[in-house]
Enzyme design. Structure first.
Site, mmCIF file in Angstrom:
data_model
loop_
_atom_site.group_PDB
_atom_site.id
_atom_site.type_symbol
_atom_site.label_atom_id
_atom_site.label_comp_id
_atom_site.label_asym_id
_atom_site.label_seq_id
_atom_site.Cartn_x
_atom_site.Cartn_y
_atom_site.Cartn_z
ATOM 1 N N ALA A 74 38.776 37.301 43.754
ATOM 2 C CA ALA A 74 40.029 38.346 43.461
ATOM 3 C C ALA A 74 39.785 39.590 42.676
ATOM 4 O O ALA A 74 40.343 40.400 42.988
ATOM 5 C CB ALA A 74 41.010 37.600 42.681
ATOM 6 N N GLN A 182 46.031 33.142 40.290
ATOM 7 C CA GLN A 182 46.614 31.966 39.524
ATOM 8 C C GLN A 182 47.837 31.266 40.165
ATOM 9 O O GLN A 182 48.255 30.154 39.638
ATOM 10 C CB GLN A 182 46.936 32.301 37.965
ATOM 11 C CG GLN A 182 46.058 32.779 37.227
ATOM 12 C CD GLN A 182 44.869 31.538 36.852
ATOM 13 O OE1 GLN A 182 45.265 30.513 36.983
ATOM 14 N NE2 GLN A 182 43.706 31.735 36.364
ATOM 15 N N SER A 202 41.908 33.852 45.196
ATOM 16 C CA SER A 202 40.697 33.294 44.949
ATOM 17 C C SER A 202 40.398 31.850 45.415
ATOM 18 O O SER A 202 41.339 31.029 44.975
ATOM 19 C CB SER A 202 40.180 33.737 43.929
ATOM 20 O OG SER A 202 38.810 33.414 43.264
ATOM 21 N N HIS A 204 37.920 29.698 43.931
ATOM 22 C CA HIS A 204 37.651 28.838 42.894
ATOM 23 C C HIS A 204 38.448 28.503 41.867
ATOM 24 O O HIS A 204 38.527 27.851 40.923
ATOM 25 C CB HIS A 204 36.337 29.329 42.109
ATOM 26 C CG HIS A 204 36.516 30.563 40.902
ATOM 27 N ND1 HIS A 204 36.590 30.379 40.075
ATOM 28 C CD2 HIS A 204 36.597 31.842 41.345
ATOM 29 C CE1 HIS A 204 36.844 31.682 39.143
ATOM 30 N NE2 HIS A 204 36.756 32.451 40.336
ATOM 31 N N THR A 243 28.100 40.225 56.001
ATOM 32 C CA THR A 243 27.900 38.913 56.726
ATOM 33 C C THR A 243 28.948 38.173 56.160
ATOM 34 O O THR A 243 28.762 37.828 55.158
ATOM 35 C CB THR A 243 26.397 38.487 56.695
ATOM 36 O OG1 THR A 243 25.598 39.388 57.355
ATOM 37 C CG2 THR A 243 26.536 37.030 57.552
ATOM 38 N N CYS A 328 35.770 35.711 28.696
ATOM 39 C CA CYS A 328 35.318 36.952 28.353
ATOM 40 C C CYS A 328 33.853 36.938 28.480
ATOM 41 O O CYS A 328 33.216 35.724 28.465
ATOM 42 C CB CYS A 328 35.786 37.422 27.276
ATOM 43 S SG CYS A 328 35.322 36.475 25.685
HETATM 44 C C1 LIG Z 1 40.404 34.388 37.993
HETATM 45 C C2 LIG Z 1 41.346 35.724 37.960
HETATM 46 C C3 LIG Z 1 40.692 37.037 38.649
HETATM 47 C C4 LIG Z 1 39.307 37.147 39.078
HETATM 48 O O1 LIG Z 1 39.166 36.193 40.319
HETATM 49 P P1 LIG Z 1 37.451 36.127 40.613
HETATM 50 O O2 LIG Z 1 37.651 35.314 42.134
HETATM 51 O O3 LIG Z 1 36.664 35.120 39.675
HETATM 52 O O4 LIG Z 1 37.018 37.359 41.012
HETATM 53 C C5 LIG Z 1 41.634 37.898 38.921
HETATM 54 N N1 LIG Z 1 42.904 37.861 38.477
HETATM 55 C C6 LIG Z 1 43.301 36.618 37.877
HETATM 56 C C7 LIG Z 1 44.825 36.558 37.428
HETATM 57 C C8 LIG Z 1 42.575 35.640 37.819
HETATM 58 O O5 LIG Z 1 42.982 34.449 37.183
#
Ligand SMILES: *Cc1c(COP(=O)(O)O)cnc(C)c1O
Length: 385
Positions: A74, A182, A202, A204, A243, A328
């Site tokens: 994200a 989220q 995202s 994860h 890639t 953080c």
């Molecule tokens: C976790 C998060 C991100 C960052 O996502 P990554 O995939 O870890 O780079 C960005 N925005 C929000 C609201 C998130 O919770």
């Protein structure tokens, strides 16, 4: 068996679901092909896997397959959306509208754009974390190119009214980006119904692997134009060279598929857990930060006035893994920009903890966690007095 410390920081990241891991495995070993090198079966098989994943992901959010651009997560999607769109649409204007409670990936992009000639409006929120839709509409000018407002907040869980925001952006002919890291997989998202033009999400955060995510980019009505950040082999419609991360993409799709299927059941379970924990914390003087109803069901951000969140977190750390807010990278304890935006005083922000429960918690674990935190607060309150 229970594994201590019990993980309850699901907004920071989630473990990979075993079903996701199983799906990914062959793409590290026997099916290792490059999805862009399709003159043989190795590459062809990989490209088929990517297309199947693309279909699953596009179905989950209601878009077309070629509107999904795979990225590293994200953060990259946010950078690509904000910088890519503002750079490409300079002829239309240089004004971006966002909000004070956004993730740092948005706020730091906005700051970067400001340093490069853009004007940025940062909307305020009320004490529940909601923007004022009238203020949003009145801050649009002839130079406004893009509005970026998150779908659900990563600290307090407040859920935005994307449908109403989308009506305003469409009516005023400005582009609408949402950071839905989220939200996707946790609440229903439909980019058509909500008039979303770009969306970051995202893997994860929904029980998929780290290092893979996507940016949805609308291709029609309107066709979004954006500059790419990476230049190279021209993958992903020339928008994101590099890639493709085939095992990541396969896992991301499986994670979304499972999350969509289990969403309702999981939300009901999470709501029961966060409701019961909140009730217990209120008995110890805890106060909810954020919105009492329009909140991600697995989120609980509470403050215990006069008690340092660090002290609570350290006291329970052998038993439960929770955090003070966003993940953080610095050692310096800065007050949360989200909690400050709600109108909390600095010491109140330092008395707040964030709990994110999730798929692999159990009733018993929630009870243990609630007890641990309750007793930690009680004993710390005694010391204070
Ligand atoms: C976790 C998060 C991100 C960052 O996502 P990554 O995939 O870890 O780079 C960005 N925005 C929000 C609201 C998130 O919770």
């Amino acid at each position: 068996g229970m594994k201590f410390p019990l993980y309850m920081d699901y907004h920071a990241t989630t473990p990979v679901d075993e079903r996701v891991f199983e799906e990914m495995k062959p793409y590290f070993t026997e099916n290792f092909g490059n999805a862009s090198s399709i003159d043989h079966s190795y590459g062809y098989d990989a490209s088929v896997a990517v297309q199947t994943a693309r279909e699953t992901i596009s179905n989950a959010i209601g878009c077309k397959m070629d509107e999904i651009i795979f990225t590293s997560g994200a953060t990259e999607s946010d950078n690509l959306a904000l910088i890519g769109v503002m750079e490409k649409n300079k002829e239309k204007g240089n004004h971006l509208i966002t909000c004070k409670t956004e993730h740092k990936a948005i706020l730091d992009c906005a700051k970067h754009l400001e340093e490069n000639g853009c004007e940025v409006t940062y909307l305020s929120v009320n004490d529940k974390g909601e923007i004022d839709l009238k203020e949003l509409e009145s801050s649009i000018t002839e130079k406004t190119v893009l509005i970026s407002l998150m779908a659900a907040n990563n600290e307090i869980g407040t859920i935005s009214n994307l449908e109403e925001i989308g009506k305003i952006t469409r009516k005023n002919d400005v582009l609408f980006h949402t950071d839905a890291a989220q939200a996707v997989g946790h609440i229903p998202i439909d980019v058509e119904k909500m008039n979303i033009d770009l969306m970051s999400f995202s893997s994860h955060k929904i029980y998929g692997p780290k290092g893979i995510g996507a940016l949805y980019v609308r291709s029609m009505k309107p066709r979004v134009k954006l500059d790419s950040l990476l230049h190279g082999g021209g993958q992903e419609r020339n928008i994101r060279s590099g890639t493709l991360n085939v095992p990541g993409i396969v896992g991301f799709a499986k994670a979304i598929e499972i999350s969509q299927k289990e969403m309702e059941k999981e939300n009901a379970k999470s709501k029961r857990w966060t409701d019961s924990m909140l009730k217990k914390f209120q008995e110890a003087g805890g106060k909810l930060n954020g919105h009492p109803e329009k909140r991600l069901s697995h989120n609980l951000n509470v403050r215990f006035d006069g008690i340092e969140s660090k002290a609570i977190i350290n006291t329970v750390s052998k038993k439960i893994a929770i955090s003070a807010g966003s993940a953080c990278t610095t050692q310096i304890v800065e007050p949360s920009h989200v909690l400050l935006a709600l109108g909390l005083a600095e010491d109140e922000t330092h008395s707040s903890i964030r709990i994110g429960c999730g798929r692999f918690n159990t009733d018993e674990e929630i009870e243990i966690a609630a007890d641990e935190i309750y007793h930690a607060v009680e004993s710390l309150a005694k010391i204070r007095i």
